[in-house]
Design a protein around this motif. Structure first.
Motif, short mmCIF file in Angstrom:
data_model
loop_
_atom_site.label_atom_id
_atom_site.label_comp_id
_atom_site.label_asym_id
_atom_site.label_seq_id
_atom_site.Cartn_x
_atom_site.Cartn_y
_atom_site.Cartn_z
N THR A 1 0.85 -1.20 0.00
CA THR A 1 0.00 0.00 0.00
C THR A 1 0.88 1.25 0.00
N TYR A 2 0.97 1.92 1.15
CA TYR A 2 1.77 3.15 1.17
C TYR A 2 3.25 2.81 1.20
N SER A 3 4.05 3.81 0.90
CA SER A 3 5.50 3.63 0.89
C SER A 3 6.17 4.72 1.72
N THR A 4 7.31 4.39 2.27
CA THR A 4 8.13 5.36 2.97
C THR A 4 9.52 5.37 2.37
N LEU A 5 10.12 6.55 2.40
CA LEU A 5 11.51 6.72 1.96
C LEU A 5 12.25 7.40 3.10
N LYS A 6 13.20 6.69 3.66
CA LYS A 6 13.94 7.22 4.80
C LYS A 6 15.34 7.60 4.37
N VAL A 7 15.78 8.76 4.81
CA VAL A 7 17.14 9.21 4.55
C VAL A 7 17.85 9.33 5.90
N GLN A 8 18.92 8.53 6.07
CA GLN A 8 19.59 8.48 7.35
C GLN A 8 21.07 8.13 7.18
N PRO A 9 21.99 8.99 7.56
CA PRO A 9 21.80 10.38 7.95
C PRO A 9 21.73 11.29 6.72
N ALA A 10 20.97 12.34 6.83
CA ALA A 10 20.81 13.26 5.70
C ALA A 10 22.07 14.09 5.48
N GLU A 11 22.38 14.33 4.21
CA GLU A 11 23.50 15.18 3.81
C GLU A 11 22.96 16.38 3.04
N LEU A 12 23.78 17.40 2.89
CA LEU A 12 23.36 18.63 2.21
C LEU A 12 22.85 18.35 0.80
N GLU A 13 23.53 17.42 0.10
CA GLU A 13 23.17 17.16 -1.30
C GLU A 13 21.87 16.39 -1.46
N ASP A 14 21.26 16.00 -0.34
CA ASP A 14 19.97 15.31 -0.41
C ASP A 14 18.81 16.29 -0.56
N SER A 15 19.09 17.56 -0.45
CA SER A 15 18.04 18.57 -0.61
C SER A 15 17.43 18.49 -2.00
N GLY A 16 16.13 18.67 -2.06
CA GLY A 16 15.44 18.63 -3.35
C GLY A 16 13.97 18.34 -3.13
N VAL A 17 13.28 18.10 -4.22
CA VAL A 17 11.87 17.75 -4.13
C VAL A 17 11.75 16.26 -4.46
N TYR A 18 11.13 15.54 -3.55
CA TYR A 18 10.94 14.10 -3.72
C TYR A 18 9.50 13.85 -4.15
N PHE A 19 9.38 13.26 -5.33
CA PHE A 19 8.06 12.95 -5.87
C PHE A 19 7.80 11.45 -5.79
N CYS A 20 6.55 11.16 -5.55
CA CYS A 20 6.07 9.79 -5.62
C CYS A 20 5.07 9.74 -6.77
N ALA A 21 5.05 8.63 -7.46
CA ALA A 21 4.08 8.43 -8.53
C ALA A 21 3.53 7.01 -8.45
N SER A 22 2.32 6.84 -8.93
CA SER A 22 1.76 5.49 -8.97
C SER A 22 1.11 5.25 -10.32
#
Lengths: 115, 111
Positions: free
Chosen positions: B73-94
Motif C-alpha cells: 500500500t503506502y511507501s516510505t523513503l527514509k534518509v539516514q543520515p541526511a546530507e546537504l546534497e539530499d536537498s530537493g523535491v521528492y516525488f512519488c508516482a503510482s
C-alpha cells in the motif's frame, strides 16, 4: 550523461502565440514519450503522450510531433494562454528489462505566456 | 477518486538527522515510483515497487536511502543520515497502466 535533452530552458510567448519545446534522445529502445505539465506547488501531471510508431498526436491545443529517425520530439501549444504558464517536462521510458516502469526526464522548460 | 498524496509537504532538517517521507498511491495501483528533483536539474528516478516488491532500485543514490512499501500500500523513503546534497523535491508516482500519476512532492531542505 543526460539521456533526454530538453530545450529551451525558458520560453516567453505572447498570448495567442505558438509555444514550441523540443526534446532529443539517444536510446532507440525508448518506447513511450510523455509530456508532463507542472504548476508551482503541484506535482507533474500528464499532458499528452506518444509512442514511436506515430509521427504526430494532437489533443486540443497540444500537439506532439515525433521524428523517429532524428530521435527528436516536440510539444506545440497552439493559441497559448496565460493559464498555460507552467513548467513542462518531456520524458521517455526504456521499454526493456527491469526498467520498464521508470521515466527519464528532461530538465524542464519554464513557459510564461504574457497577456 | 483521491490522487497520490505525500507527507510532509515540506521538511527542513539539519545535516546528520533522519527524515522519513511517506507516499500514499492511488488505491489499486500496483506500481509505485520515487523520483527526486534537485534544483535546476531533471527529475530523476530513484526506485520502483510492484506491490510490496522492489522491481528496480537502480536510481537510489547510496545506502543512506531506504525505501519500503508495507503490504503493497503506502511507501516510505527514509534518509539516514541526511546530507546537504539530499536537498530537493521528492516525488512519488503510482500507476496501474502506462500513465504515472504524480503526487505534489515533499520539499526537503538539509541545512
Amino acid at each position: 550523461q543526460q539521456q533526454v535533452k530538453q530545450s529551451p530552458q525558458s520560453l516567453i510567448v505572447q498570448k495567442g502565440g505558438i509555444s514550441i519545446i523540443n526534446c532529443a534522445y539517444e536510446n532507440t529502445a525508448f518506447d513511450y514519450f510523455p509530456w508532463y505539465q507542472q504548476f508551482p506547488g503541484k506535482g507533474p501531471a500528464l499532458l499528452i503522450a506518444i509512442r514511436p510508431d506515430v509521427s504526430e498526436k494532437k489533443e486540443g491545443r497540444f500537439t506532439i510531433s515525433f521524428n523517429k529517425s532524428a530521435k527528436q520530439f516536440s510539444l506545440h501549444i497552439m493559441d497559448s494562454q496565460p493559464g498555460d504558464s507552467a513548467t513542462y517536462f518531456c520524458a521517455a521510458r526504456p521499454g526493456y528489462g527491469g526498467s520498464q516502469g521508470n521515466l527519464i526526464f528532461g530538465k524542464g522548460t519554464k513557459l510564461s505566456v504574457k497577456p | 477518486e483521491a490522487g497520490v498524496t505525500q507527507f510532509p509537504s515540506h521538511s527542513v532538517i539539519e545535516k546528520g538527522q533522519t527524515v522519513t517521507l511517506r507516499c500514499d498511491p492511488i488505491s489499486g495501483h500496483d506500481n509505485l515510483y520515487w523520483y527526486r528533483r534537485v534544483m535546476g536539474k531533471e527529475i530523476k528516478f530513484l526506485l520502483h515497487f510492484v506491490k510490496e516488491s522492489k522491481q528496480d532500485e537502480s536510481g537510489m543514490p547510496n545506502n543512506r536511502f531506504l525505501a519500503e512499501r508495507t503490504g503493497g500500500t503506502y511507501s516510505t523513503l527514509k534518509v539516514q543520515p541526511a546530507e546537504l546534497e539530499d536537498s530537493g523535491v521528492y516525488f512519488c508516482a503510482s500507476s496501474q497502466g502506462v500513465t504515472q500519476y504524480f503526487g505534489p512532492g515533499t520539499r526537503l531542505l538539509v541545512l
